[in-house]
Scaffold this motif. Structure first.
Motif, PDB file in Angstrom:
ATOM      1  N   ASP A   1       3.424   4.172  58.857  1.00 55.00           N
ATOM      2  CA  ASP A   1       3.471   5.634  58.774  1.00 55.00           C
ATOM      3  C   ASP A   1       4.071   6.114  57.456  1.00 55.00           C
ATOM      4  N   VAL A   2       4.572   5.187  56.642  1.00 50.68           N
ATOM      5  CA  VAL A   2       5.146   5.526  55.337  1.00 50.68           C
ATOM      6  C   VAL A   2       4.009   5.659  54.328  1.00 50.68           C
ATOM      7  N   ALA A   3       3.869   6.855  53.743  1.00 53.36           N
ATOM      8  CA  ALA A   3       2.797   7.090  52.775  1.00 53.36           C
ATOM      9  C   ALA A   3       3.166   6.574  51.392  1.00 53.36           C
ATOM     10  N   VAL A   4       4.454   6.656  51.036  1.00 53.71           N
ATOM     11  CA  VAL A   4       4.924   6.212  49.710  1.00 53.71           C
ATOM     12  C   VAL A   4       6.278   5.539  49.871  1.00 53.71           C
ATOM     13  N   GLU A   5       6.434   4.371  49.245  1.00 51.71           N
ATOM     14  CA  GLU A   5       7.731   3.683  49.179  1.00 51.71           C
ATOM     15  C   GLU A   5       8.196   3.692  47.733  1.00 51.71           C
ATOM     16  N   LEU A   6       9.302   4.361  47.467  1.00 56.87           N
ATOM     17  CA  LEU A   6       9.827   4.416  46.106  1.00 56.87           C
ATOM     18  C   LEU A   6      10.617   3.147  45.815  1.00 56.87           C
ATOM     19  N   PRO A   7      10.280   2.430  44.750  1.00 53.84           N
ATOM     20  CA  PRO A   7      10.925   1.142  44.482  1.00 53.84           C
ATOM     21  C   PRO A   7      12.420   1.242  44.218  1.00 53.84           C
ATOM     22  N   GLY A   8      12.879   2.378  43.733  1.00 56.80           N
ATOM     23  CA  GLY A   8      14.300   2.522  43.426  1.00 56.80           C
ATOM     24  C   GLY A   8      15.134   3.074  44.565  1.00 56.80           C
ATOM     25  N   GLY A   9      14.528   3.249  45.732  1.00 56.28           N
ATOM     26  CA  GLY A   9      15.259   3.814  46.853  1.00 56.28           C
ATOM     27  C   GLY A   9      15.297   5.332  46.796  1.00 56.28           C
ATOM     28  N   GLY A  10      16.137   5.919  47.625  1.00 56.48           N
ATOM     29  CA  GLY A  10      16.195   7.371  47.705  1.00 56.48           C
ATOM     30  C   GLY A  10      17.124   7.992  46.688  1.00 56.48           C
ATOM     31  N   PRO A  11      17.055   9.313  46.510  1.00 58.30           N
ATOM     32  CA  PRO A  11      17.849   9.992  45.477  1.00 58.30           C
ATOM     33  C   PRO A  11      19.345  10.073  45.771  1.00 58.30           C
ATOM     34  N   THR A  12      19.779   9.943  47.024  1.00 55.03           N
ATOM     35  CA  THR A  12      21.207  10.111  47.322  1.00 55.03           C
ATOM     36  C   THR A  12      21.995   8.818  47.194  1.00 55.03           C
ATOM     37  N   ASN A  13      21.326   7.678  47.324  1.00 46.90           N
ATOM     38  CA  ASN A  13      21.996   6.372  47.242  1.00 46.90           C
ATOM     39  C   ASN A  13      23.156   6.241  48.237  1.00 46.90           C
ATOM     40  N   GLU A  14      23.024   6.869  49.390  1.00 43.67           N
ATOM     41  CA  GLU A  14      24.081   6.759  50.398  1.00 43.67           C
ATOM     42  C   GLU A  14      24.119   5.372  51.023  1.00 43.67           C
ATOM     43  N   LEU A  15      22.989   4.700  51.032  1.00 45.53           N
ATOM     44  CA  LEU A  15      22.925   3.343  51.575  1.00 45.53           C
ATOM     45  C   LEU A  15      22.816   2.374  50.409  1.00 45.53           C
ATOM     46  N   GLU A  16      23.805   1.497  50.279  1.00 50.61           N
ATOM     47  CA  GLU A  16      23.847   0.631  49.098  1.00 50.61           C
ATOM     48  C   GLU A  16      23.049  -0.646  49.273  1.00 50.61           C
ATOM     49  N   GLU A  17      22.618  -0.944  50.469  1.00 47.81           N
ATOM     50  CA  GLU A  17      21.849  -2.168  50.705  1.00 47.81           C
ATOM     51  C   GLU A  17      20.867  -1.902  51.835  1.00 47.81           C
ATOM     52  N   LEU A  18      19.567  -2.003  51.529  1.00 51.14           N
ATOM     53  CA  LEU A  18      18.523  -1.804  52.531  1.00 51.14           C
ATOM     54  C   LEU A  18      17.909  -3.150  52.881  1.00 51.14           C
ATOM     55  N   VAL A  19      17.807  -3.427  54.180  1.00 46.58           N
ATOM     56  CA  VAL A  19      17.262  -4.719  54.624  1.00 46.58           C
ATOM     57  C   VAL A  19      16.371  -4.500  55.842  1.00 46.58           C
ATOM     58  N   TRP A  20      15.343  -5.345  55.941  1.00 49.05           N
ATOM     59  CA  TRP A  20      14.507  -5.401  57.138  1.00 49.05           C
ATOM     60  C   TRP A  20      14.964  -6.606  57.958  1.00 49.05           C
ATOM     61  N   LEU A  21      15.437  -6.344  59.160  1.00 51.47           N
ATOM     62  CA  LEU A  21      15.984  -7.407  60.006  1.00 51.47           C
ATOM     63  C   LEU A  21      15.219  -7.505  61.315  1.00 51.47           C
ATOM     64  N   PRO A  22      14.973  -8.738  61.805  1.00 52.20           N
ATOM     65  CA  PRO A  22      14.449  -8.863  63.167  1.00 52.20           C
ATOM     66  C   PRO A  22      15.424  -8.201  64.139  1.00 52.20           C
ATOM     67  N   LEU A  23      14.913  -7.653  65.215  1.00 52.67           N
ATOM     68  CA  LEU A  23      15.771  -6.923  66.147  1.00 52.67           C
ATOM     69  C   LEU A  23      16.967  -7.758  66.598  1.00 52.67           C
ATOM     70  N   ALA A  24      16.740  -9.047  66.888  1.00 50.79           N
ATOM     71  CA  ALA A  24      17.841  -9.904  67.346  1.00 50.79           C
ATOM     72  C   ALA A  24      18.909 -10.050  66.260  1.00 50.79           C
ATOM     73  N   LYS A  25      18.498 -10.180  64.995  1.00 56.38           N
ATOM     74  CA  LYS A  25      19.457 -10.304  63.894  1.00 56.38           C
ATOM     75  C   LYS A  25      20.179  -8.977  63.648  1.00 56.38           C
ATOM     76  N   ALA A  26      19.466  -7.885  63.809  1.00 52.52           N
ATOM     77  CA  ALA A  26      20.082  -6.581  63.600  1.00 52.52           C
ATOM     78  C   ALA A  26      21.221  -6.364  64.584  1.00 52.52           C
ATOM     79  N   ARG A  27      21.078  -6.836  65.791  1.00 51.61           N
ATOM     80  CA  ARG A  27      22.126  -6.679  66.798  1.00 51.61           C
ATOM     81  C   ARG A  27      23.388  -7.454  66.428  1.00 51.61           C
TER      82      ARG A  27
END
Length: 246
Positions: A174-200
């Protein structure tokens, strides 16, 4: 979970939210749980909050934040699914359709601001709102029809910050555009995709772990996350932490 006492809730949240001497009315907030499939795994996007933040420093969280009522006036490619809108409006503290729309749109806006992900459809978009200019610049029309309302939680009383948070879910497709540099606020310093079990197992707030458990159960019964389905609602009622279904 239905019978947790206030003392147990305090123990869970003591390291997360400072206390206040006076009751504070919770503010509307929205969070987006973005999902992706990799083989048999379902991955979830999470980001680590900066250590200097007063609210949940250093914790992994979903993109999200406070609702701006003006978000209700942002034009969209498609509205909320009627069943999703009905569940947002109903329940304790019934709200208007405009407020429900603002809450849902704030989840999309915050995901752009914090993660650089623009959810919607490619197409011409214009607005005078500065916090939505990224959608205009990249030719993305925000769209609400892909959002699924999956949970709601209200921060207990006597906290410095209180939120009435609606949790939404959507898919990476559902994401139309992914900006390579992240978002403008930089509130999140590390973005990761985790399997649900690992996220828990990550350093996450307890309420986040509860929501992930709820989502995992729902996906087991409905892998496509179709509109509908009960929405768990967590809050403190007469000094007991309760779970009810909307």
């Amino acid at each position: 979970m239905d019978g947790m006492t206030k003392a147990e809730v305090d123990k869970i949240e003591r390291s997360i939210i400072a206390h206040s001497d006076r009751p504070i009315r919770p503010r509307d907030a929205a969070t987006l749980i973005l999902l992706d499939r990799k083989g048999d795994d379902v991955l979830v996007l999470m980001g680590r909050r900066h250590a200097g933040h007063a609210f949940m420093p250093g914790k992994f969280v979903f993109p999200g934040g406070r609702t701006d009522p003006a978000d209700s006036r942002i034009p969209v490619a498609a509205a909320l699914h009627p069943e999703q809108e009905a569940r947002l409006i109903a329940g304790p503290g019934r709200i208007s359709a405009a407020r429900a729309r603002a809450i849902a749109l704030s989840a999309i806006r915050e995901t752009y601001e914090e993660a650089g992900l623009l959810i919607g459809r490619k197409g011409a978009f214009a607005t005078v709102r500065p916090d939505w200019q990224g959608f205009a610049e990249h030719g993305v029309q925000p769209s609400l029809d892909m959002l699924r309302f999956v949970a709601r939680a209200i921060t207990p009383p006597n906290r410095v910050r209180r939120f009435d948070t609606r949790f939404f879910s959507a898919w990476r497709d559902d994401v139309a555009v992914e900006l390579p540099g992240g978002g403008p606020t930089n509130e999140l310093e590390e973005l990761v995709w985790l399997p649900l079990a690992k996220a828990r197992e990550a350093d996450i707030p307890d309420i986040t772990r509860m929501i992930l458990d709820e989502l995992q159960k729902r996906l087991a019964h409905d892998p496509l996350l179709r509109p509908g389905g009960p929405v768990p609602f967590y809050r403190l009622v007469r000094n007991r932490f309760t779970r009810e279904l909307l």
